[in-house]
Design a protein around this motif. Structure first.
Motif, PDB file in Angstrom:
ATOM      1  N   GLU A 264      63.748 -39.961  36.709  1.00  0.00           N
ATOM      2  CA  GLU A 264      64.590 -39.998  37.915  1.00  0.00           C
ATOM      3  C   GLU A 264      66.082 -39.922  37.594  1.00  0.00           C
ATOM      4  OE1 GLU A 264      63.581 -42.804  40.936  1.00  0.00           O
ATOM      5  OE2 GLU A 264      61.462 -42.776  40.423  1.00  0.00           O
ATOM      6  N   ALA A 265      66.425 -39.358  36.453  1.00  0.00           N
ATOM      7  CA  ALA A 265      67.845 -39.096  36.173  1.00  0.00           C
ATOM      8  C   ALA A 265      68.320 -37.957  37.074  1.00  0.00           C
ATOM      9  CB  ALA A 265      68.035 -38.724  34.708  1.00  0.00           C
ATOM     10  N   ASN A 266      69.563 -38.039  37.548  1.00  0.00           N
ATOM     11  CA  ASN A 266      70.111 -36.997  38.418  1.00  0.00           C
ATOM     12  C   ASN A 266      70.834 -35.966  37.555  1.00  0.00           C
ATOM     13  OD1 ASN A 266      71.638 -35.415  40.198  1.00  0.00           O
ATOM     14  ND2 ASN A 266      71.844 -37.088  41.658  1.00  0.00           N
ATOM     15  N   LEU A 267      70.241 -34.767  37.464  1.00  0.00           N
ATOM     16  CA  LEU A 267      70.815 -33.690  36.662  1.00  0.00           C
ATOM     17  C   LEU A 267      71.225 -32.500  37.533  1.00  0.00           C
ATOM     18  CD1 LEU A 267      68.329 -33.809  33.656  1.00  0.00           C
ATOM     19  CD2 LEU A 267      70.759 -34.401  33.583  1.00  0.00           C
ATOM     20  N   LYS A 278      63.453 -31.180  24.140  1.00  0.00           N
ATOM     21  CA  LYS A 278      62.674 -31.179  25.375  1.00  0.00           C
ATOM     22  C   LYS A 278      62.694 -29.780  25.967  1.00  0.00           C
ATOM     23  CE  LYS A 278      63.006 -35.957  27.063  1.00  0.00           C
ATOM     24  NZ  LYS A 278      61.592 -36.263  26.766  1.00  0.00           N
ATOM     25  N   THR A 279      61.621 -29.430  26.641  1.00  0.00           N
ATOM     26  CA  THR A 279      61.578 -28.156  27.349  1.00  0.00           C
ATOM     27  C   THR A 279      62.080 -28.342  28.777  1.00  0.00           C
ATOM     28  OG1 THR A 279      59.329 -28.500  28.192  1.00  0.00           O
ATOM     29  CG2 THR A 279      59.555 -27.498  25.991  1.00  0.00           C
ATOM     30  N   ARG A 280      62.414 -27.244  29.394  1.00  0.00           N
ATOM     31  CA  ARG A 280      62.864 -27.296  30.789  1.00  0.00           C
ATOM     32  C   ARG A 280      61.789 -27.899  31.678  1.00  0.00           C
ATOM     33  NH1 ARG A 280      65.152 -22.163  34.415  1.00  0.00           N
ATOM     34  NH2 ARG A 280      65.022 -23.226  36.451  1.00  0.00           N
ATOM     35  N   ALA A 281      60.540 -27.526  31.441  1.00  0.00           N
ATOM     36  CA  ALA A 281      59.436 -28.048  32.259  1.00  0.00           C
ATOM     37  C   ALA A 281      59.326 -29.561  32.116  1.00  0.00           C
ATOM     38  CB  ALA A 281      58.127 -27.370  31.850  1.00  0.00           C
ATOM     39  N   GLU A 282      59.491 -30.066  30.913  1.00  0.00           N
ATOM     40  CA  GLU A 282      59.414 -31.510  30.694  1.00  0.00           C
ATOM     41  C   GLU A 282      60.537 -32.242  31.432  1.00  0.00           C
ATOM     42  OE1 GLU A 282      57.430 -31.879  26.232  1.00  0.00           O
ATOM     43  OE2 GLU A 282      59.586 -31.465  26.421  1.00  0.00           O
ATOM     44  N   GLU A 284      62.217 -31.099  34.151  1.00  0.00           N
ATOM     45  CA  GLU A 284      62.026 -30.969  35.596  1.00  0.00           C
ATOM     46  C   GLU A 284      60.908 -31.881  36.100  1.00  0.00           C
ATOM     47  OE1 GLU A 284      63.499 -26.409  36.485  1.00  0.00           O
ATOM     48  OE2 GLU A 284      61.377 -26.775  35.989  1.00  0.00           O
ATOM     49  N   ALA A 285      59.965 -32.224  35.231  1.00  0.00           N
ATOM     50  CA  ALA A 285      58.868 -33.110  35.641  1.00  0.00           C
ATOM     51  C   ALA A 285      59.330 -34.553  35.793  1.00  0.00           C
ATOM     52  CB  ALA A 285      57.735 -33.033  34.612  1.00  0.00           C
ATOM     53  N   VAL A 289      66.656 -32.052  39.471  1.00  0.00           N
ATOM     54  CA  VAL A 289      67.517 -30.901  39.214  1.00  0.00           C
ATOM     55  C   VAL A 289      67.636 -30.100  40.493  1.00  0.00           C
ATOM     56  CG1 VAL A 289      66.837 -30.815  36.765  1.00  0.00           C
ATOM     57  CG2 VAL A 289      65.574 -29.471  38.451  1.00  0.00           C
ATOM     58  N   ASN A 290      68.522 -29.118  40.501  1.00  0.00           N
ATOM     59  CA  ASN A 290      68.640 -28.223  41.645  1.00  0.00           C
ATOM     60  C   ASN A 290      69.014 -26.820  41.182  1.00  0.00           C
ATOM     61  OD1 ASN A 290      71.336 -28.426  41.000  1.00  0.00           O
ATOM     62  ND2 ASN A 290      71.964 -29.404  42.910  1.00  0.00           N
ATOM     63  N   GLU A 291      69.310 -25.956  42.129  1.00  0.00           N
ATOM     64  CA  GLU A 291      69.610 -24.571  41.781  1.00  0.00           C
ATOM     65  C   GLU A 291      70.903 -24.425  40.996  1.00  0.00           C
ATOM     66  OE1 GLU A 291      71.360 -25.327  45.888  1.00  0.00           O
ATOM     67  OE2 GLU A 291      69.562 -25.877  44.736  1.00  0.00           O
ATOM     68  N   HIS A 292      71.741 -25.461  40.986  1.00  0.00           N
ATOM     69  CA  HIS A 292      73.001 -25.390  40.254  1.00  0.00           C
ATOM     70  C   HIS A 292      72.874 -25.906  38.823  1.00  0.00           C
ATOM     71  CE1 HIS A 292      74.934 -24.267  43.970  1.00  0.00           C
ATOM     72  NE2 HIS A 292      74.514 -25.372  44.564  1.00  0.00           N
ATOM     73  N   THR A 293      71.728 -26.452  38.463  1.00  0.00           N
ATOM     74  CA  THR A 293      71.511 -26.892  37.090  1.00  0.00           C
ATOM     75  C   THR A 293      71.397 -25.650  36.215  1.00  0.00           C
ATOM     76  OG1 THR A 293      70.317 -28.837  37.884  1.00  0.00           O
ATOM     77  CG2 THR A 293      70.060 -28.260  35.561  1.00  0.00           C
ATOM     78  N   ALA A 294      72.248 -25.583  35.169  1.00  0.00           N
ATOM     79  CA  ALA A 294      72.300 -24.387  34.319  1.00  0.00           C
ATOM     80  C   ALA A 294      71.470 -24.605  33.068  1.00  0.00           C
ATOM     81  CB  ALA A 294      73.750 -24.084  33.950  1.00  0.00           C
ATOM     82  N   TRP A 295      70.565 -23.624  32.766  1.00  0.00           N
ATOM     83  CA  TRP A 295      69.681 -23.734  31.622  1.00  0.00           C
ATOM     84  C   TRP A 295      70.047 -22.688  30.566  1.00  0.00           C
ATOM     85  CZ3 TRP A 295      66.589 -27.924  31.918  1.00  0.00           C
ATOM     86  CH2 TRP A 295      66.353 -28.459  33.192  1.00  0.00           C
TER      87      TRP A 295
END
Length: 295
Positions: A264-267, A278-282, A284-285, A289-295
Motif C-alpha cells: 500500500e505504498a503510494n507510488l 523487483k519487477t513491475r508486476a510485483e 503493482e500487486a 500506481v497510476n498512469e503517471h508512474t514512469a517505468w
C-alpha cells in the motif's frame, strides 16, 4: 479596516448633522432686522434662544465628528501596533526554533520541529522558508550513524552490512511528519512553481526535495513515512520497509528494491526507471500506481 469604517460613518453622520443644522438655520434663525420690527421682549428672547441653539447644535455636530475620527485613528494605530507585535513574536519563535534544531538533545530538536510546524500555521507567508529549514535539517542529518539507529529485528532475507542502519532516528521521523503537514498547505509545492535555484541538487523545479540519492538504506523502517517528491535514485533499499509510505512523484530510478516491503505504498507519479530487485508486476500487486508512474 475598522478605522476606515468609522471614518466613513463619521462622514455620513457629519453630513446629516450639517444638513439638519442648515435646515434649522433656514427656518428659525432671525434676520438681521427681526429684532427691530416691533417684536415683544418675549418674542425677541425666543428668537435669540433659537439662534443660540442652532449654533450649539453645529458645535455639537463638529464635536461628534471629531470624536469619531479620533476613535477611528486610534483603532488604526492599535491594529498596526498589534500586527507589529505579532511579527516580532513570530520572529522570536522562529529564532528559538532554529537554535534548538542544532541542540545535541533529542527532545529539543523534536520540540523545535513541532514549533516550526505551528509557525507555518500561524504565519502562512513564511511557509516556504519553514519548509526549506525542515528539509535542510533532514538532508543535513541523513548521514550514516547520525539519524539511523540499529534495527531490533532485522529481516533474515537480506544480510545487513556492518555499517548499515535500519531505523530512522526519532527527530527524522518527526521531521518527515512535520514536512508532510506543512506541504499539505503549501501552494508553492502543490503547484510545483519555479523560482528557486534549479541548479541546486536539493531542488527540483524550484521546490526543495528530500535528498536520499545513492543512500545506503538497507533494512530501514520508512513505513508510513512522508517522502513525496523525494530523491531516492540509486538508493540501496534492500530489505527496507516502505509499507504505507507516501512516495508520490518520488524518484526511485535505479534503486535496489530487493526484499523491500511496498504494501500500500503510494507510488503515483513516481519515477521507477531501471529499478532492481523487483519487477513491475510485483510492485503493482502491492503498491498504488497510476498512469503517471514512469517505468
Amino acid at each position: 479596516m475598522a478605522g476606515l469604517a468609522l471614518l466613513g460613518l463619521a462622514t455620513a453622520l457629519g453630513r446629516e448633522r450639517f444638513l439638519r443644522w442648515r435646515r434649522s438655520a433656514m427656518v428659525t434663525a432671525p434676520a438681521p432686522g427681526d429684532l427691530d420690527t416691533g417684536l415683544t421682549p418675549r418674542e425677541r428672547i425666543e428668537l435669540l434662544a433659537s439662534q443660540r441653539q442652532t449654533i450649539l447644535g453645529a458645535i455639537t455636530s463638529i464635536g461628534v465628528i471629531l470624536g469619531v475620527i479620533l476613535t477611528g485613528s486610534g483603532l488604526i494605530y492599535t491594529s498596526r501596533t498589534l500586527e507589529a507585535a505579532k511579527d516580532t513574536q513570530i520572529a522570536d519563535r522562529y529564532s528559538r526554533a532554529i537554535d534548538q534544531l542544532g541542540s545535541p538533545a533529542l527532545e529539543q530538536r523534536v520540540g523545535a520541529l513541532y514549533a516550526l510546524e505551528q509557525l507555518a500555521t500561524d504565519s502562512p507567508r513564511d511557509v516556504g522558508v519553514i519548509e526549506n529549514v525542515v528539509i535542510s535539517f533532514i538532508n543535513g542529518r541523513s548521514g550514516a550513524g547520525t539519524v539511523l539507529l540499529p534495527s531490533p529485528s532485522p529481516s533474515p532475507s537480506v544480510s545487513p552490512s556492518p555499517s548499515a542502519a535500519t531505523r530512522l532516528g526519532e527527530d527524522l521521523i518527526v521531521a518527515l511528519d512535520v514536512l508532510g503537514g506543512i506541504r499539505s498547505t503549501d501552494e508553492r509545492f502543490r503547484d510545483n512553481l519555479n523560482g528557486i535555484d534549479d541548479d541546486n541538487p536539493h531542488y527540483e523545479h524550484g521546490v526543495p526535495v528530500i535528498d536520499f540519492h545513492g543512500a545506503d538504506l538497507r533494512q530501514i523502517d520508512l513505513s508510513g513515512a512522508y517522502l513525496e517528491g523525494a530523491d531516492l535514485s540509486l538508493a540501496d533499499l534492500r530489505g527496507a520497509n516502505l509499507s504505507h509510505a507516501w512516495l508520490s512523484d518520488a524518484n526511485l530510478d535505479q534503486a535496489n528494491l530487493e526484499g523491500t516491503q511496498l504494501t500500500e505504498a503510494n507510488l503515483e507519479g513516481a519515477r521507477m526507471t531501471g529499478i532492481r530487485g523487483k519487477t513491475r508486476a510485483e510492485i503493482e500487486a502491492r503498491a498504488t500506481v497510476n498512469e503517471h508512474t514512469a517505468w
